[in-house]
Design an enzyme around this catalytic site. Structure first.
Site, PDB file in Angstrom:
ATOM      1  N   HIS A  83       0.861  -1.190   0.000  1.00 37.70           N
ATOM      2  CA  HIS A  83       0.000   0.000   0.000  1.00 37.70           C
ATOM      3  C   HIS A  83       0.894   1.236   0.000  1.00 37.70           C
ATOM      4  CE1 HIS A  83      -4.284  -1.381   1.030  1.00 37.70           C
ATOM      5  NE2 HIS A  83      -3.628  -2.384   0.493  1.00 37.70           N
TER       6      HIS A  83
ATOM      7  N   TYR B  81      -9.655   5.753   6.518  1.00 34.92           N
ATOM      8  CA  TYR B  81      -9.850   6.134   7.924  1.00 34.92           C
ATOM      9  C   TYR B  81     -10.877   7.262   7.907  1.00 34.92           C
ATOM     10  CZ  TYR B  81      -5.664   3.520   9.356  1.00 34.92           C
ATOM     11  OH  TYR B  81      -4.747   2.522   9.622  1.00 34.92           O
TER      12      TYR B  81
ATOM     13  N   PRO C 227      -5.708   0.744  18.113  1.00 31.54           N
ATOM     14  CA  PRO C 227      -5.325   0.242  16.785  1.00 31.54           C
ATOM     15  C   PRO C 227      -5.304   1.289  15.671  1.00 31.54           C
ATOM     16  CG  PRO C 227      -7.522  -0.535  17.404  1.00 31.54           C
ATOM     17  CD  PRO C 227      -6.971   0.164  18.595  1.00 31.54           C
TER      18      PRO C 227
ATOM     19  N   LYS D  36      -0.124   0.146  14.879  1.00 32.13           N
ATOM     20  CA  LYS D  36       1.234   0.089  15.427  1.00 32.13           C
ATOM     21  C   LYS D  36       1.504  -1.082  16.384  1.00 32.13           C
ATOM     22  CE  LYS D  36       3.188   3.277  13.282  1.00 32.13           C
ATOM     23  NZ  LYS D  36       2.991   2.503  12.067  1.00 32.13           N
TER      24      LYS D  36
ATOM     25  N   TYR E 157       3.340   6.561  10.053  1.00 34.11           N
ATOM     26  CA  TYR E 157       2.499   5.436   9.632  1.00 34.11           C
ATOM     27  C   TYR E 157       3.344   4.320   9.013  1.00 34.11           C
ATOM     28  CZ  TYR E 157      -1.652   2.911   8.245  1.00 34.11           C
ATOM     29  OH  TYR E 157      -2.620   1.945   8.134  1.00 34.11           O
TER      30      TYR E 157
HETATM   31  P1  RFL Z   1      -0.299 -11.550  21.621  1.00 35.44           P
HETATM   32  O1  RFL Z   1      -0.652 -11.648  20.177  1.00 35.44           O
HETATM   33  O2  RFL Z   1      -1.334 -11.146  22.572  1.00 35.44           O
HETATM   34  O3  RFL Z   1       0.284 -12.971  22.033  1.00 35.44           O
HETATM   35  C1  RFL Z   1       0.544 -13.311  23.387  1.00 35.44           C
HETATM   36  C2  RFL Z   1       0.446 -14.811  23.513  1.00 35.44           C
HETATM   37  O4  RFL Z   1       0.730 -15.173  24.875  1.00 35.44           O
HETATM   38  C3  RFL Z   1      -0.208 -16.149  25.301  1.00 35.44           C
HETATM   39  N1  RFL Z   1      -0.307 -16.076  26.771  1.00 35.44           N
HETATM   40  C4  RFL Z   1       0.286 -16.960  27.598  1.00 35.44           C
HETATM   41  N2  RFL Z   1       1.035 -18.041  27.364  1.00 35.44           N
HETATM   42  C5  RFL Z   1       1.483 -18.745  28.440  1.00 35.44           C
HETATM   43  N3  RFL Z   1       1.189 -18.393  29.741  1.00 35.44           N
HETATM   44  C6  RFL Z   1       0.443 -17.315  30.005  1.00 35.44           C
HETATM   45  N4  RFL Z   1       0.169 -16.972  31.273  1.00 35.44           N
HETATM   46  C7  RFL Z   1      -0.046 -16.538  28.927  1.00 35.44           C
HETATM   47  N5  RFL Z   1      -0.805 -15.417  28.836  1.00 35.44           N
HETATM   48  C8  RFL Z   1      -0.950 -15.151  27.536  1.00 35.44           C
HETATM   49  C9  RFL Z   1      -1.492 -15.765  24.586  1.00 35.44           C
HETATM   50  O5  RFL Z   1      -2.383 -16.874  24.480  1.00 35.44           O
HETATM   51  C10 RFL Z   1      -0.961 -15.312  23.238  1.00 35.44           C
HETATM   52  O6  RFL Z   1      -0.916 -16.355  22.277  1.00 35.44           O
HETATM   53  O7  RFL Z   1       0.957 -10.572  21.852  1.00 35.44           O
HETATM   54  P2  RFL Z   1       2.215 -10.266  20.905  1.00 35.44           P
HETATM   55  O8  RFL Z   1       2.834 -11.552  20.404  1.00 35.44           O
HETATM   56  O9  RFL Z   1       3.040  -9.290  21.638  1.00 35.44           O
HETATM   57  O10 RFL Z   1       1.607  -9.589  19.596  1.00 35.44           O
HETATM   58  C11 RFL Z   1       0.987  -8.322  19.670  1.00 35.44           C
HETATM   59  C12 RFL Z   1      -0.108  -8.191  18.610  1.00 35.44           C
HETATM   60  O11 RFL Z   1      -0.960  -9.310  18.694  1.00 35.44           O
HETATM   61  C13 RFL Z   1      -0.919  -6.881  18.760  1.00 35.44           C
HETATM   62  O12 RFL Z   1      -0.064  -5.813  19.081  1.00 35.44           O
HETATM   63  C14 RFL Z   1      -1.666  -6.501  17.466  1.00 35.44           C
HETATM   64  O13 RFL Z   1      -2.630  -7.466  17.140  1.00 35.44           O
HETATM   65  C15 RFL Z   1      -2.347  -5.130  17.608  1.00 35.44           C
HETATM   66  N6  RFL Z   1      -3.134  -4.764  16.433  1.00 35.44           N
HETATM   67  C16 RFL Z   1      -2.532  -4.236  15.309  1.00 35.44           C
HETATM   68  N7  RFL Z   1      -1.201  -4.092  15.249  1.00 35.44           N
HETATM   69  C17 RFL Z   1      -0.589  -3.629  14.107  1.00 35.44           C
HETATM   70  O14 RFL Z   1       0.650  -3.494  14.100  1.00 35.44           O
HETATM   71  N8  RFL Z   1      -1.314  -3.313  12.965  1.00 35.44           N
HETATM   72  C18 RFL Z   1      -2.664  -3.434  12.935  1.00 35.44           C
HETATM   73  O15 RFL Z   1      -3.262  -3.209  11.879  1.00 35.44           O
HETATM   74  C19 RFL Z   1      -3.340  -3.878  14.153  1.00 35.44           C
HETATM   75  N9  RFL Z   1      -4.667  -4.015  14.178  1.00 35.44           N
HETATM   76  C20 RFL Z   1      -4.541  -4.904  16.453  1.00 35.44           C
HETATM   77  C21 RFL Z   1      -5.276  -4.516  15.302  1.00 35.44           C
HETATM   78  C22 RFL Z   1      -5.197  -5.434  17.567  1.00 35.44           C
HETATM   79  C23 RFL Z   1      -6.569  -5.562  17.549  1.00 35.44           C
HETATM   80  N10 RFL Z   1      -7.168  -6.132  18.710  1.00 35.44           N
HETATM   81  C24 RFL Z   1      -8.206  -7.078  18.687  1.00 35.44           C
HETATM   82  C25 RFL Z   1      -6.586  -5.901  20.001  1.00 35.44           C
HETATM   83  C26 RFL Z   1      -6.640  -4.627  15.268  1.00 35.44           C
HETATM   84  C27 RFL Z   1      -7.305  -5.120  16.403  1.00 35.44           C
HETATM   85  C28 RFL Z   1      -8.802  -5.188  16.325  1.00 35.44           C
HETATM   86  C1  PHB Z   2      -6.851  -4.118  10.087  1.00 31.30           C
HETATM   87  O1  PHB Z   2      -6.822  -4.371   8.873  1.00 31.30           O
HETATM   88  O2  PHB Z   2      -7.270  -4.932  10.926  1.00 31.30           O
HETATM   89  C2  PHB Z   2      -6.375  -2.789  10.555  1.00 31.30           C
HETATM   90  C3  PHB Z   2      -5.805  -1.918   9.644  1.00 31.30           C
HETATM   91  C4  PHB Z   2      -5.388  -0.662  10.070  1.00 31.30           C
HETATM   92  C5  PHB Z   2      -5.536  -0.302  11.394  1.00 31.30           C
HETATM   93  C6  PHB Z   2      -6.084  -1.180  12.307  1.00 31.30           C
HETATM   94  C7  PHB Z   2      -6.513  -2.447  11.892  1.00 31.30           C
HETATM   95  O3  PHB Z   2      -5.143   0.940  11.790  1.00 31.30           O
END
Ligand code: RFL
Ligand code: PHB
Length: 389
Positions: free
Chosen positions: A72, A200, A292, A296, A384
């Site tokens: 993108h 956005y 989100p 980041k 970004y």
């Molecule tokens: P995770 O993915 O939460 O993984 C942690 C893992 O640890 C396990 N765990 C345990 N294991 C053993 N013992 C315990 N006591 C434990 N407690 C927990 C869990 O089961 C899990 O498997 O953390 P990690 O690896 O640091 O990764 C971080 C990312 O997942 C998170 O920052 C992103 O998903 C955030 N996020 C986005 N980030 C981006 O860079 N770009 C995006 O477009 C973006 N969109 C988003 C997002 C997060 C969202 N939600 C639902 C919070 C969109 C959404 C909607």
């Molecule tokens: C997504 O595709 O899930 C997404 C993209 C951009 C964002 C957050 C989530 O800022």
């Protein structure tokens, strides 16, 4: 049992760290509370910075990302029917890649498994011991039996609700938090994305985001009250809310269909300091959360992994502790900038419950300024696509 690094948490941070260490001959064991299917079922991030893409290449896990990830070169920001395009390539010479976190995680699992990497799923009662001494160890239970792993270091990659952060004593740990008074209701639908680039949308009905996973799979979000329940939102109500918030020409061509996933994510800014305590290092969501809006979260987790992996390599290959000693400071310097950007973009684009007409005019003036000022667009674009590391 003994290993060099115990990694608590098998999400993207833990998996990426383990794979990078493996390629340098550094042994690790991952302890994951959930099953593999559960981890893969979480629909989360979609936008990857180039730094993340480079780390996946270094980890030897970028074949599918290169083939299927969608570059993108810009994004759209709308205010009702006025649309501004931020041209990442022209403003920064860089771009981002749309490739879902589910795919990233799947590719990392495949690599760890192909290398015979140790991942223990469905573990319970993980506890970190003696992290402030030279001989730390981790205990846990699995299938009803108690187990222990002795190690040199522990990487706390266990997300916001994990145990690692809480292992750092209260008198050492400082936490900084801002909770936003709304959430994001997100759906996944097997329909073509409404736009080639993300939209956005700031509107009088609240924020909305049009994103995607691939040319046949769309990801959409609308801002909603944090007290809402996803199950109470019918698909029809979701599509109506989305149409109201995005520019009319996009609403007119929006293709709708049944949602195949629907959930509400709360919005929070959170940082814990320090990110290291003795031989324990926090990585990713275990140490910090961003709303989100700036995409980041996963990307900041990846920069933590980079600093920790580099520090551990320096330790094992050169017998030099400089990298691990400065891990917390280096990671936090970048984390706070991602926090600032995510907080700023969230404030610019959402409707707050106590928002006054003055506040709305401030948002409009800032968007108007952004539309007419290339320097301001460059600041947005640089943040970004991702600050360097
Ligand atoms: P995770 O993915 O939460 O993984 C942690 C893992 O640890 C396990 N765990 C345990 N294991 C053993 N013992 C315990 N006591 C434990 N407690 C927990 C869990 O089961 C899990 O498997 O953390 P990690 O690896 O640091 O990764 C971080 C990312 O997942 C998170 O920052 C992103 O998903 C955030 N996020 C986005 N980030 C981006 O860079 N770009 C995006 O477009 C973006 N969109 C988003 C997002 C997060 C969202 N939600 C639902 C919070 C969109 C959404 C909607
Ligand atoms: C997504 O595709 O899930 C997404 C993209 C951009 C964002 C957050 C989530 O800022």
């Amino acid at each position: 049992m003994r290993t060099q690094v115990v990694i608590v948490g098998g999400g993207p941070s833990g998996l990426l760290l383990s794979q990078l260490l493996h390629l340098r001959g550094i042994e690790s064991v991952i302890l994951e509370r959930q099953t593999r299917a559960h981890v893969l079922g979480r629909i989360r991030a979609g936008v990857l910075e180039q730094g993340f893409v480079r780390l996946m290449a270094e980890a030897g896990c970028d074949r599918r990302l290169q083939a299927e990830g969608i570059p993108h070169h810009g994004t759209l920001i709308s205010q009702d029917d006025t649309v501004l395009r931020i041209d990442f390539s022209a403003l920064t010479g860089s771009s981002v890649v749309v490739y879902g976190q589910t795919e990233v995680t799947q590719d990392l699992y495949a690599a760890r498994e192909a290398a015979g990497g140790g991942i223990e799923f469905s573990v319970e009662d993980v506890a970190i011991h003696d992290a402030d001494r030279d001989t730390p160890f981790v205990t846990y239970s699995r299938d009803g039996s108690e187990r222990r792993i002795d190690c040199d270091f522990i990487a706390g990659c266990d997300g916001f609700h994990g145990v690692s952060r809480k292992t750092i004593p209260d008198k050492v740990r400082r936490e900084f938090e801002k909770v936003y008074p709304f959430g994001w209701l997100g759906i996944l639908s097997e329909t073509p994305p409404v736009s080639d680039e993300l939209i956005y949308a700031n509107s009088s009905h609240g924020f909305a985001l049009c994103s995607m996973r691939n040319p046949r799979l769309s990801r959409y979000y609308v801002q909603c009250p944090i007290t809402d329940n996803a199950a109470d939102w019918s698909d029809e109500a979701f599509w109506t809310a989305l149409r109201q918030r995005i520019p009319a020409e996009a609403a007119a061509r929006l293709e709708t269909g049944p949602s195949i996933e629907k959930s509400i994510a709360p919005l929070r800014s959170f940082v814990t300091e320090p990110m290291r305590w003795g031989r324990l290092f926090l990585c990713g969501d275990a140490a910090h959360i961003v709303p989100p809006t700036g995409a980041k979260g996963l990307n900041t987790a990846a920069s933590d992994v980079h600093y920790l992996y580099t520090g551990l390599r320096q330790f094992y290959e050169e017998n030099d502790a400089e990298g691990i000693d400065r891990y917390s400071e280096r990671a936090l310097a970048r984390v706070w900038k991602a926090e600032r950007f995510s907080w700023w973009l969230t404030g610019l684009l959402h409707r707050f419950p106590d928002q006054s007409e003055f506040d709305t005019r401030m948002q409009r003036a800032e968007l108007d300024f952004l539309a007419g000022n290339e320097a301001a667009q460059k600041v947005l674009a640089e943040n970004y696509v991702g600050l360097p590391y």
